[in-house]
Design a protein around this motif. Structure first.
Motif, PDB file in Angstrom:
ATOM      1  N   UNK A 143       0.837  -1.210   0.000  1.00  0.00           N
ATOM      2  CA  UNK A 143       0.000   0.000   0.000  1.00  0.00           C
ATOM      3  C   UNK A 143       0.868   1.254   0.000  1.00  0.00           C
ATOM      4  N   UNK A 144       1.893   1.275   0.820  1.00  0.00           N
ATOM      5  CA  UNK A 144       2.791   2.427   0.895  1.00  0.00           C
ATOM      6  C   UNK A 144       3.534   2.611  -0.431  1.00  0.00           C
ATOM      7  N   UNK A 145       3.946   1.523  -1.061  1.00  0.00           N
ATOM      8  CA  UNK A 145       4.635   1.597  -2.340  1.00  0.00           C
ATOM      9  C   UNK A 145       3.710   2.127  -3.425  1.00  0.00           C
ATOM     10  N   UNK A 146       2.447   1.733  -3.397  1.00  0.00           N
ATOM     11  CA  UNK A 146       1.495   2.236  -4.396  1.00  0.00           C
ATOM     12  C   UNK A 146       1.266   3.731  -4.225  1.00  0.00           C
ATOM     13  N   UNK A 147       1.146   4.176  -2.993  1.00  0.00           N
ATOM     14  CA  UNK A 147       0.942   5.621  -2.745  1.00  0.00           C
ATOM     15  C   UNK A 147       2.127   6.420  -3.284  1.00  0.00           C
TER      16      UNK A 147
END
Length: 175
Positions: A143-147
């Motif tokens: 999720x953090x990588x997608x953001x």
């Protein structure tokens, strides 16, 4: 000539992303989870430039991690090489206007990276608590990588467009 310049610039971007990932984003981590900028870079380069460049960028990014943080030289280089190569397979359907496919590829790449790391680094050592690892490490990192990928991918794309003005394809080319 522009392809070489683009390759050199992407090499500097890989090194800059490595530095950001190791310094700034370690400070901005949430619960010990930080985004994987090198994975975003490898996926984007493979998607934009093809299989060979994706494989090469994956090797360079993985080698950065192996040299500075890895126990064994070559493990992360191999993982990133496969990720870059497989994302390079999608370069045939690369359209700069579409951001959904690159973000989906970044998501799948990060999930695959987390699963492979779990299998190689934990499962083979007898640590069988997969649900904990998935919900507390793999999923939050994805999720953090997608953001961060929503921010970083358009920057890489604009750089690619600026250095390859005649190779940009759009939907109107086929109509």
């Amino acid at each position: 000539m522009r392809r070489r310049i683009l390759s050199i610039i992407f090499l500097f971007i890989m090194f800059f992303c490595f530095l950001l990932q190791c310094t700034l984003f370690k400070r901005l981590s949430f619960g010990g989870i930080s985004p994987n900028l090198l994975l975003i870079t490898t996926t984007s380069i493979g998607f934009m430039l093809g299989e060979k460049k994706g494989l090469l960028s994956g090797f360079v990014c993985g080698l950065f991690i192996d040299i500075f943080f890895g126990d064994v030289i070559g493990l992360y280089a191999m993982i990133y090489m496969y990720i870059g190569f497989l994302n390079g397979k999608f370069s045939r359907i690369f359209y700069p206007e579409d951001i959904k496919l690159p973000l989906a590829l970044i998501t799948l790449s990060d999930l695959s990276y987390g699963m492979i790391c779990y299998i190689v680094l934990f499962l083979l050592r007898g640590r069988l608590n997969f649900p904990y690892f998935f919900f507390h490490i793999i999923l939050p990192e994805t999720v953090y990588t997608i953001v961060i990928g929503i921010i970083l991918y358009p920057i890489l794309l604009s750089l690619y467009k600026r250095l390859n003005p005649n190779e940009n394809r759009s939907e109107t080319d086929f109509v």
